[in-house]
Design an enzyme around this catalytic site. Structure first.
Site, PDB file in Angstrom:
ATOM      1  N   GLY A  53     -11.568  -3.141 -18.596  1.00  0.00           N
ATOM      2  CA  GLY A  53     -11.153  -2.821 -17.234  1.00  0.00           C
ATOM      3  C   GLY A  53     -10.943  -4.116 -16.484  1.00  0.00           C
ATOM      4  O   GLY A  53     -11.543  -5.139 -16.818  1.00  0.00           O
ATOM      5  N   THR A  54     -10.100  -4.084 -15.470  1.00  0.00           N
ATOM      6  CA  THR A  54      -9.764  -5.339 -14.807  1.00  0.00           C
ATOM      7  C   THR A  54     -10.236  -5.390 -13.356  1.00  0.00           C
ATOM      8  O   THR A  54     -11.420  -5.587 -13.124  1.00  0.00           O
ATOM      9  CB  THR A  54      -8.271  -5.632 -14.929  1.00  0.00           C
ATOM     10  OG1 THR A  54      -7.517  -4.456 -14.593  1.00  0.00           O
ATOM     11  CG2 THR A  54      -7.914  -6.011 -16.349  1.00  0.00           C
ATOM     12  N   THR A  55      -9.375  -5.193 -12.386  1.00  0.00           N
ATOM     13  CA  THR A  55      -9.677  -5.629 -11.028  1.00  0.00           C
ATOM     14  C   THR A  55     -10.329  -4.558 -10.143  1.00  0.00           C
ATOM     15  O   THR A  55      -9.832  -3.440 -10.024  1.00  0.00           O
ATOM     16  CB  THR A  55      -8.382  -6.128 -10.349  1.00  0.00           C
ATOM     17  OG1 THR A  55      -7.757  -7.065 -11.229  1.00  0.00           O
ATOM     18  CG2 THR A  55      -8.684  -6.793  -9.035  1.00  0.00           C
TER      19      THR A  55
END
Length: 281
Positions: A53-55
């Site tokens: 998962g990123t931001t």
């Protein structure tokens, strides 16, 4: 658990013995292999590839705090999932946004939810927001072994402090180190770009509507410069997850509300591709 109770319908003695109000301590004593950080991984030649998962972004406003995340998960240079959910309620007055190894992070969030629920049932009271942040820090620290093998989890924790009557944000590093953030925070691969956008747009007198617009602007800027962050996807009707926590508790914006904010941001970007230069209004 105890073999002589299997098949009898009776609970093992461990479940009936008074002990710690921490569910993590209970698992550590009786079935430590169920804890994410206690599992044995097979030997590898390099870093394990898994969806990440990123931001995640968060911003406070006078009535509470907004926590939001994009929907993209990546695995190397490949988009592993376009509509992953990265923001979850921890309890009535707090939420967690996950960045890092997606599967492990979701499992950690579920364990954290259970930890808070277990404490409330045993003690008959909720942990303070500071206490919740400390519990999450302990859970992240217990995952350090996996983090050293590339399976790191770096969440963002936000909630409404009923004692101080304001929203608060806590960020973490892979060792479990905890920091309270002032006004806004971001984590994940696009965090540097999202933080720059929030620094530009933040005001101390934001309304709830302006705060939710601000986080979408920040996620848009992150997606603009970070390939691992996904922006609003109008064609597939995939929009950021936006949550608001106030004295009334946790609330996740409906898809209609989130799409309305995202579409308004996209419409303004047609006129100003680089986004607003200062205050939102």
């Amino acid at each position: 658990m105890e073999a002589n109770t299997r098949g009898t319908g009776r609970l093992p003695a461990a479940f009936l013995t008074p002990g710690s109000s921490s569910f993590m301590d209970f698992l550590c004593d009786h079935q430590p292999e169920l804890l994410p950080g206690k599992r044995q991984l097979p030997p590898t030649q390099g870093v394990l590839e898994a969806p990440h998962g990123t931001t995640i972004v968060a911003v406070t406003f006078p009535g509470g705090v907004v926590l939001a995340g994009d929907r993209r998960a990546t695995m190397g240079n490949v988009i592993a999932q376009r509509d992953i959910e990265k923001v979850f309620p921890a309890d009535e007055y707090s939420a967690v946004g996950i960045a890092g190894t997606a599967g492990l992070a979701v499992e950690m969030v579920k364990l954290f939810q259970l930890e808070l629920e277990h404490f409330e049932k045993v003690e008959g009271a909720q942990l303070s927001l500071e206490g919740k942040a400390n519990r999450l820090s302990t859970m992240i620290r217990s995952n350090l072994g996996m983090a050293m093998q590339g399976l790191a989890v770096v969440p963002l924790f936000a909630g409404y402090d009923v004692d101080r009557e304001k929203g608060r944000i806590f960020s973490y590093d892979v060792t479990g180190g905890r920091s309270e953030e002032t006004h806004f925070a971001a984590t994940g691969s696009g965090s540097i770009f999202a933080r720059g956008a929030m620094k530009k747009l933040f005001r101390g007198d934001l309304s709830e509507e302006q705060a939710t617009t601000l986080v979408v602007q920040a996620l848009y800027d992150a997606a603009d410069d970070d390939s691992a962050t996904g922006g609003p996807d109008v064609a597939r009707r995939i929009y950021p997850i936006i949550t608001v926590i106030t004295e009334d508790g946790f609330r996740r914006l409906t898809e209609e509300e989130a799409s309305g904010i995202a579409r308004a941001v996209l419409q303004k970007r047609l006129e100003e591709p680089d986004g607003p230069k200062a205050a939102l209004l």
